[in-house]
Enzyme design. Structure first.
Site, PDB file in Angstrom:
ATOM      1  N   SER A 153      24.037  36.300 -29.881  1.00  0.00           N
ATOM      2  CA  SER A 153      23.850  37.438 -30.791  1.00  0.00           C
ATOM      3  C   SER A 153      23.598  36.962 -32.217  1.00  0.00           C
ATOM      4  CB  SER A 153      25.068  38.357 -30.737  1.00  0.00           C
ATOM      5  OG  SER A 153      26.241  37.695 -31.191  1.00  0.00           O
ATOM      6  N   TYR A 154      24.316  35.933 -32.631  1.00  0.00           N
ATOM      7  CA  TYR A 154      24.172  35.386 -33.985  1.00  0.00           C
ATOM      8  C   TYR A 154      22.813  34.716 -34.153  1.00  0.00           C
ATOM      9  CZ  TYR A 154      25.500  32.620 -38.137  1.00  0.00           C
ATOM     10  OH  TYR A 154      25.570  32.051 -39.381  1.00  0.00           O
ATOM     11  N   ALA A 155      22.446  33.882 -33.181  1.00  0.00           N
ATOM     12  CA  ALA A 155      21.171  33.173 -33.258  1.00  0.00           C
ATOM     13  C   ALA A 155      20.004  34.143 -33.275  1.00  0.00           C
ATOM     14  CB  ALA A 155      21.041  32.202 -32.082  1.00  0.00           C
ATOM     15  N   LYS A 158      19.783  35.787 -36.706  1.00  0.00           N
ATOM     16  CA  LYS A 158      19.358  34.831 -37.728  1.00  0.00           C
ATOM     17  C   LYS A 158      17.869  34.506 -37.601  1.00  0.00           C
ATOM     18  CE  LYS A 158      22.976  33.984 -40.281  1.00  0.00           C
ATOM     19  NZ  LYS A 158      22.977  34.515 -41.669  1.00  0.00           N
TER      20      LYS A 158
END
Length: 251
Positions: A153-155, A158
């Site tokens: 989710s973070y990648a 970003k």
């Protein structure tokens, strides 16, 4: 005269960590900084420290997931401090999980605190930045560039920020606005806590960094942010600047 003398900067997530390091570096170069953060207690404490250098610094408590209110935050800063020269989209929250176990709620958290606020703040600040020929600094992560496990989710958010930043660089360039990205490894409070809980993994991480250390939030990350916010970077736009001790060397 500092490199940012008289400039007005918005920094999201500025109450602590990398955000506070950048805010400190900015005020030491003469900028007026508006910190936007959910943490009221930490935000007020940080602003008190900043006001020792620049009395006009301010704190705005805001939930970045309330996207319809973000334009009002930008207007409040411009009304109180006179204009906007620099926008730093630093804030982001996420939870680690494998792709197999990632839920819609976790995807929404990452995009609603990271990608969407970056987009809406850029949109709202654009009229002011057109007038000042300003600077935008967004934040990426090696987690997205390398594809770190358990960071889906973070990648994803970003890398979406990297994509919209390149579009913004092309669209805003004719107005004299520079839009760039910092991808850092920094010794923030969160990293220090993680290192204490995972000392062996932390040492393995450091061994993969050519400079063998995590960056200092003010001296390393903050100084690069000052460069990107100043006239020294006037001919740089649409770039991802790896401030990670050489951990990732883009081709």
């Amino acid at each position: 005269m500092g490199k940012l003398q008289g400039k007005v900067a918005i920094i999201t997530g500025g109450a602590g960590g990398i955000g506070s390091g950048m805010a400190t570096a900015f005020v030491k170069e003469g900028a007026k900084v508006a910190i936007v953060d959910l943490n009221e207690e930490a935000g007020k404490k940080t602003v008190e420290k900043l006001q020792e250098y620049q009395p006009e610094c301010m704190f705005i408590q805001a939930n970045l997931m309330e996207h319809d209110k973000l334009a009002g935050v930008v207007k409040q800063v411009a009304d109180q401090l006179g204009t906007i020269d620099i926008l730093v989209n630093n804030a982001h929250a996420s939870k680690m999980a494998s792709i197999e176990d990632t839920t819609q709620k976790e995807m929404d958290l990452s995009f609603n605190t990271g990608f969407y606020p970056t987009f809406y703040f850029m949109q709202a600040a654009l009229p002011y930045l057109k007038e000042t020929k300003g600077k935008i600094i967004n934040f990426a992560s090696g987690a997205g560039i390398k594809g770190d496990v358990n960071q889906g989710s973070y990648a994803a958010a970003k890398e979406a920020i990297r994509g919209i930043t390149r579009v913004a660089a092309n669209e805003f360039g004719p107005y004299g606005i520079n839009v760039n990205i910092i991808s850092p490894i920094a010794k923030s409070e969160g990293m220090i806590q993680w290192a204490e809980a995972n000392p062996e993994y932390y040492q393995r991480m450091l061994s993969g960094i050519p400079l063998r250390r995590a960056g200092e939030i003010e001296e390393d990350i903050g100084r690069v942010a000052v460069f990107l916010a100043s006239e020294d970077s006037d001919y740089i736009t649409g770039q991802t600047i790896m401030v990670d001790g050489g951990s990732i060397q883009l081709r």
